[in-house]
Motif scaffolding. Structure first.
Motif: not given
Length: 279
Positions: A153-178
């Motif tokens: 709304g203020d004219g700036s830009w937002g970038y958002l990305a998310s990715a699942a990360v898995a290990k030992d049959k479990g799955t979580g996520r990492l997320l970055v917003e700029v």
């Protein structure tokens, strides 16, 4: 929730509340519709539960997000007469990569779109050893990898990305917003971190080289994310890096990770990583 719902939730988190518009009917109505749409989206996305994917804000920067009849969110209460809507209320959006105005706040091609993709690639490049990055959709239909760029709304830009990360049959996520440098977000590190998606939480100031990063090590009552770091560059660019033991906050059918992928120092360091310092 399908992929379109998710993208709308992500878009809503990236669009900061605009400053009060000039008092002409068209502009005022447009602003009201945007605000109502944000509230409606957050209801659908599970405000008490973000956004989703790999990985992200709502009340401010980290963006976020009440049930009710939202079929005509701009209409007056049933007990009051509805105000006639002007016909010239179509908002003006930036030019997309195809040379035509965007359909809405989200860029679907061009430089801004590519910046969103760059954030996702940056996440995939820093996934800790021992983890894999699954693709496709979770059981609830939410993409395990996604990215988005939206004008705020203020004219700036937002970038958002998310990715699942898995290990030992479990799955979580990492997320970055700029958020690009003209944003209106808080300047003090912990105030900035607690502002992310309006999540609050217990924050610690962490030093990375000469940078001071705010890290929420324990979330408040809103548990959509487990930990996140916030850093404002001297030029005003803001970076949030978040992690969660769960891949999504919906019916994903995926077992959560036993532990978070990153330590607090690693999370703070990524918030200052130049690969996320975007314009």
């Amino acid at each position: 929730m399908n992929e379109n719902d998710l993208r709308e939730a992500m878009r809503s988190t990236l669009v900061a509340t605009p400053e009060p518009p000039p008092m002409d009917s068209a502009t005022a109505l447009t602003a009201g519709r945007r605000a109502a749409r944000r509230r409606m989206t957050l209801a659908g996305a599970g405000a008490a539960t973000v956004l989703a994917t790999l990985g992200i804000a709502a009340a401010g920067p980290g963006l976020n997000l009440l049930p009710g009849d939202h079929t005509t969110p701009w209409a007056a209460p049933a007990s009051e007469p509805a105000i006639p809507l002007p016909t010239d209320t179509k908002p003006s959006w930036p030019i997309d990569g195809d040379g035509r105005p965007q359909q809405d706040a989200t860029a679907r091609s061009g430089l801004r779109y590519e910046q969103g993709k760059r954030v996702l690639n940056g996440i995939l490049a820093v996934v800790p050893d021992g983890y894999v990055t699954p693709t496709g959709n979770a059981g609830d239909g939410i993409p395990l990898q996604d990215h988005q760029a939206a004008v705020e709304g203020d004219g700036s830009w937002g970038y958002l990305a998310s990715a699942a990360v898995a290990k030992d049959k479990g799955t979580g996520r990492l997320l970055v917003e700029v958020h690009t440098k003209d944003n209106k977000l808080a300047k003090e590190p912990c105030a900035l971190a607690r502002e992310f998606w309006g999540l609050g939480g217990t924050c610690e100031r962490t030093t990375v080289a000469k940078a001071t990063v705010g890290v929420v090590v324990t979330p408040g009552t809103d548990r959509r994310l487990d930990q996140w770091a916030a850093y404002r560059y001297p030029d005003g660019t803001v970076v949030f890096v978040a992690q969660s033991r769960s891949a999504t906050n919906f019916e994903s059918g995926l077992k959560p990770l036993d532990e978070l992928p990153l330590t607090v120092p690693q999370l703070a360091a990524l918030a200052t990583d130049d690969r996320f310092h975007l314009q």
